[in-house]
Motif scaffolding. Structure first.
Motif, short mmCIF file in Angstrom:
data_model
loop_
_atom_site.label_atom_id
_atom_site.label_comp_id
_atom_site.label_asym_id
_atom_site.label_seq_id
_atom_site.Cartn_x
_atom_site.Cartn_y
_atom_site.Cartn_z
N SER A 264 -7.98 -0.21 -6.50
CA SER A 264 -7.58 0.43 -5.40
C SER A 264 -6.16 0.98 -5.24
CB SER A 264 -7.82 -0.71 -4.23
OG SER A 264 -6.75 -1.65 -4.10
N GLY A 265 -5.43 0.65 -6.20
CA GLY A 265 -4.05 1.14 -6.28
C GLY A 265 -3.28 0.56 -5.10
N ALA A 266 -3.62 -0.58 -4.44
CA ALA A 266 -3.02 -1.44 -3.51
C ALA A 266 -2.83 -2.59 -4.13
CB ALA A 266 -3.79 -1.53 -2.26
N ALA A 267 -1.54 -3.21 -3.99
CA ALA A 267 -1.26 -4.67 -4.21
C ALA A 267 -1.72 -5.48 -3.45
CB ALA A 267 0.32 -4.69 -4.54
N VAL B 263 0.92 -1.15 -0.04
CA VAL B 263 -0.01 -0.04 -0.16
C VAL B 263 0.91 1.38 0.03
CG1 VAL B 263 -1.83 -1.13 1.22
CG2 VAL B 263 -0.09 0.03 2.70
N GLN B 264 0.27 2.37 -0.19
CA GLN B 264 0.95 3.68 -0.49
C GLN B 264 1.82 3.82 1.16
OE1 GLN B 264 -1.00 6.92 -2.07
NE2 GLN B 264 0.38 8.56 -0.91
N GLY B 265 3.18 4.13 0.77
CA GLY B 265 3.84 4.34 2.04
C GLY B 265 4.92 3.40 2.19
N ASP B 266 4.81 2.11 1.56
CA ASP B 266 5.61 0.62 1.87
C ASP B 266 6.81 1.20 1.02
OD1 ASP B 266 2.98 -1.69 1.87
OD2 ASP B 266 3.87 -0.36 3.51
N ARG B 267 7.85 0.49 1.50
CA ARG B 267 9.02 0.36 1.04
C ARG B 267 9.67 -0.96 0.67
NH1 ARG B 267 11.76 5.44 0.71
NH2 ARG B 267 10.60 7.23 2.09
N GLY B 268 10.42 -1.07 -0.28
CA GLY B 268 11.24 -2.57 -0.33
C GLY B 268 11.49 -2.68 -1.82
N THR B 269 12.34 -3.95 -2.03
CA THR B 269 12.76 -4.38 -3.35
C THR B 269 11.46 -4.90 -4.09
OG1 THR B 269 13.44 -6.56 -2.44
CG2 THR B 269 15.05 -5.10 -2.74
N MET C 175 6.53 3.25 -2.50
CA MET C 175 5.24 2.87 -2.85
C MET C 175 4.42 4.26 -2.78
SD MET C 175 2.92 0.51 -4.25
CE MET C 175 1.18 0.14 -4.39
N GLY C 176 4.87 5.38 -3.62
CA GLY C 176 4.37 6.58 -3.80
C GLY C 176 2.95 6.64 -4.32
N PRO C 177 2.34 8.10 -4.68
CA PRO C 177 1.09 8.31 -5.32
C PRO C 177 1.10 7.74 -6.58
CG PRO C 177 1.71 10.07 -3.81
CD PRO C 177 2.76 9.09 -3.79
N LEU C 178 2.21 8.19 -7.37
CA LEU C 178 2.44 7.66 -8.75
C LEU C 178 2.30 6.23 -9.10
CD1 LEU C 178 5.29 10.05 -9.96
CD2 LEU C 178 2.96 10.67 -10.10
N THR C 179 3.09 5.51 -8.13
CA THR C 179 2.77 4.04 -8.30
C THR C 179 1.54 3.51 -8.09
OG1 THR C 179 5.03 3.89 -7.36
CG2 THR C 179 3.71 1.87 -7.40
N VAL C 180 0.88 4.21 -7.08
CA VAL C 180 -0.49 3.94 -6.69
C VAL C 180 -1.54 4.18 -8.04
CG1 VAL C 180 -2.57 4.34 -5.60
CG2 VAL C 180 -0.34 4.01 -4.26
N ALA C 181 -1.32 5.16 -8.58
CA ALA C 181 -2.15 5.67 -9.88
C ALA C 181 -1.88 4.68 -11.06
CB ALA C 181 -1.83 7.00 -10.12
N ALA C 182 -0.56 4.27 -11.34
CA ALA C 182 -0.16 3.51 -12.37
C ALA C 182 -0.85 2.23 -12.01
CB ALA C 182 1.25 3.22 -12.41
N LEU C 183 -0.89 1.64 -10.72
CA LEU C 183 -1.41 0.14 -10.43
C LEU C 183 -2.85 0.45 -10.57
CD1 LEU C 183 -0.90 -2.58 -9.63
CD2 LEU C 183 -1.13 -1.73 -7.21
N LYS C 184 -3.65 1.49 -10.38
CA LYS C 184 -4.95 1.42 -10.46
C LYS C 184 -5.30 1.32 -12.10
CE LYS C 184 -6.39 4.59 -6.83
NZ LYS C 184 -6.97 5.94 -6.46
N LYS C 185 -4.68 1.98 -12.87
CA LYS C 185 -4.86 1.58 -14.52
C LYS C 185 -4.70 0.33 -14.53
CE LYS C 185 -3.59 6.60 -15.36
NZ LYS C 185 -2.49 7.52 -15.83
N PHE C 186 -3.51 -0.24 -14.11
CA PHE C 186 -3.25 -1.69 -14.51
C PHE C 186 -4.45 -2.63 -13.99
CE2 PHE C 186 -0.60 -5.40 -15.01
CZ PHE C 186 -0.62 -6.26 -14.27
N VAL D 206 6.98 9.50 -16.44
CA VAL D 206 7.73 9.83 -17.93
C VAL D 206 9.31 9.92 -17.63
CG1 VAL D 206 7.51 11.02 -20.04
CG2 VAL D 206 5.44 10.58 -18.57
N GLN D 207 9.39 10.46 -16.61
CA GLN D 207 10.96 10.77 -16.25
C GLN D 207 11.10 11.07 -14.89
OE1 GLN D 207 11.86 14.38 -18.60
NE2 GLN D 207 10.41 15.73 -17.07
N GLY D 208 12.46 10.90 -14.48
CA GLY D 208 12.80 11.10 -13.09
C GLY D 208 12.23 9.73 -12.32
N PRO D 209 12.21 9.82 -10.86
CA PRO D 209 12.05 8.80 -10.00
C PRO D 209 10.77 8.03 -10.50
CG PRO D 209 12.66 10.62 -8.86
CD PRO D 209 12.35 11.11 -10.16
N GLY D 210 10.73 6.61 -10.50
CA GLY D 210 9.88 6.05 -10.89
C GLY D 210 9.47 5.52 -12.61
#
Length: 309
Positions: free
Chosen positions: A296-299, A230-236, A267-278, A254-258
């Motif tokens: 939900s944007g949560a894995a 979920v948003q805020g998690d960290r790890g490989t 696991m920031g907002p951009l990852t959550v948004a991309a996962l929602k689309k997926f 598109v560029q930069g982190p992520g």
């Protein structure tokens, strides 16, 4: 969720509070007179180990937010954690307007069990403490999670029982094979006919999962995602998720982190948004089995199952 919010950041577990008549909501309760003084740890452990509804209500009242403010925070936290099918109406669990799903319960179990005081309580077969009523009384509460004591083939690392007339017997636990450090999973059983049935089903499901699926490290088959994210998690595994999303055409950035080649472990907002689309793109495989229409944007478990194929 009640235990998790009350425990977050709390250090002085010896601080004292009380149970009042207003905390009595029915169901299982800590049997003490109104006004009884006990420590915050006693209240938390009574709510978790003994499923004492009056103790859970007292936690909300003593939180500093007040009962209504506490429930509001419960719902806010649920949304932030990706528990999109959960709605809380009270802090004890007695209100039949409380609604959730097995997938959402697994999310909060994972989050709550990471807090040391909660995890410790979940694994105690019994808890003894003294309360002032005003005279001192020794209380003993026994854990309603019998898998802790009677199932040698399942090692419990966290868990909670529940019962409501409207929903019958419910149970969730994090378990792993005895003697192993890996292959931990969460099991949720809702609507069983008895407490024993809910826990027997959990043991059967856990053993079936260990026999039926491959975990990372037990085979050459790559299994990249072994926990909910979920948003805020960290790890490989977060970095692996970003790489998967980028490769599948659901760019985190598109560029930069992520962005491709610059994936991060956050696991920031951009990852959550991309996962929602997926999730939306593969709704038939991920969302439909959960009865959901929007990602939900949560894995969660369904998303991980699809990614790990």
């Amino acid at each position: 969720m009640t235990a998790s919010l009350f425990a977050a950041g709390r250090k002085n577990w010896s601080a004292k509070g009380n149970i009042l008549k207003a905390d009595e909501v029915g169901g299982g309760r800590l049997q003490v007179p109104s006004g009884t003084v006990l420590t915050y740890r006693d209240l938390l452990y009574s709510a978790i180990i003994g499923s004492a509804n009056n103790a859970a209500s007292a936690l909300a009242r003593l939180s500093g937010r007040g009962p209504k403010g506490f429930v509001k925070e419960m719902n806010r936290a649920a949304g932030a954690m990706g528990m999109t099918s959960t709605s809380y109406a009270d802090a004890s669990g007695m209100n039949p307007k409380n609604v959730t799903t097995a997938a959402d319960i697994a999310i909060i179990l994972d989050a709550a069990s990471k807090q040391p005081e909660i995890r410790k309580a979940m694994l105690m077969p019994a808890y003894r403490f003294t309360v002032a009523t005003p005279k001192k009384i020794l209380k003993t509460i026994k854990n309603t999670n019998s898998l802790l004591m009677r199932e040698p083939e399942v090692s419990v690392t966290a868990g909670k029982t529940g019962y409501l007339t409207e929903s019958m017997y419910n149970f969730t636990a994090k378990v792993k094979p005895p003697g192993e450090t890996g292959r931990e999973l969460a099991v949720v059983v809702l609507g069983a006919s008895s407490r024993a049935a809910s826990q027997d089903a959990s043991a059967i499901l856990a053993k079936w999962a260990w026999e039926s699926f491959v975990w990372s490290g037990t085979s050459t088959a790559p299994v990249r995602f072994g926990r909910n994210l979920v948003q805020g998690d960290r790890g490989t595994d977060v970095k692996a998720l970003q790489k998967t999303l980028n490769a599948a055409g659901f760019a985190v950035a598109v560029q930069g982190p992520g962005s491709p080649g610059h994936e991060t472990e956050l696991m920031g907002p951009l990852t959550v948004a991309a996962l929602k689309k997926f999730q939306t793109a593969y709704a038939k495989e991920i969302l439909a089995p959960q009865g959901r229409k929007q990602g939900s944007g949560a894995a969660d478990f369904a998303t991980r199952a699809y990614l790990n194929k």
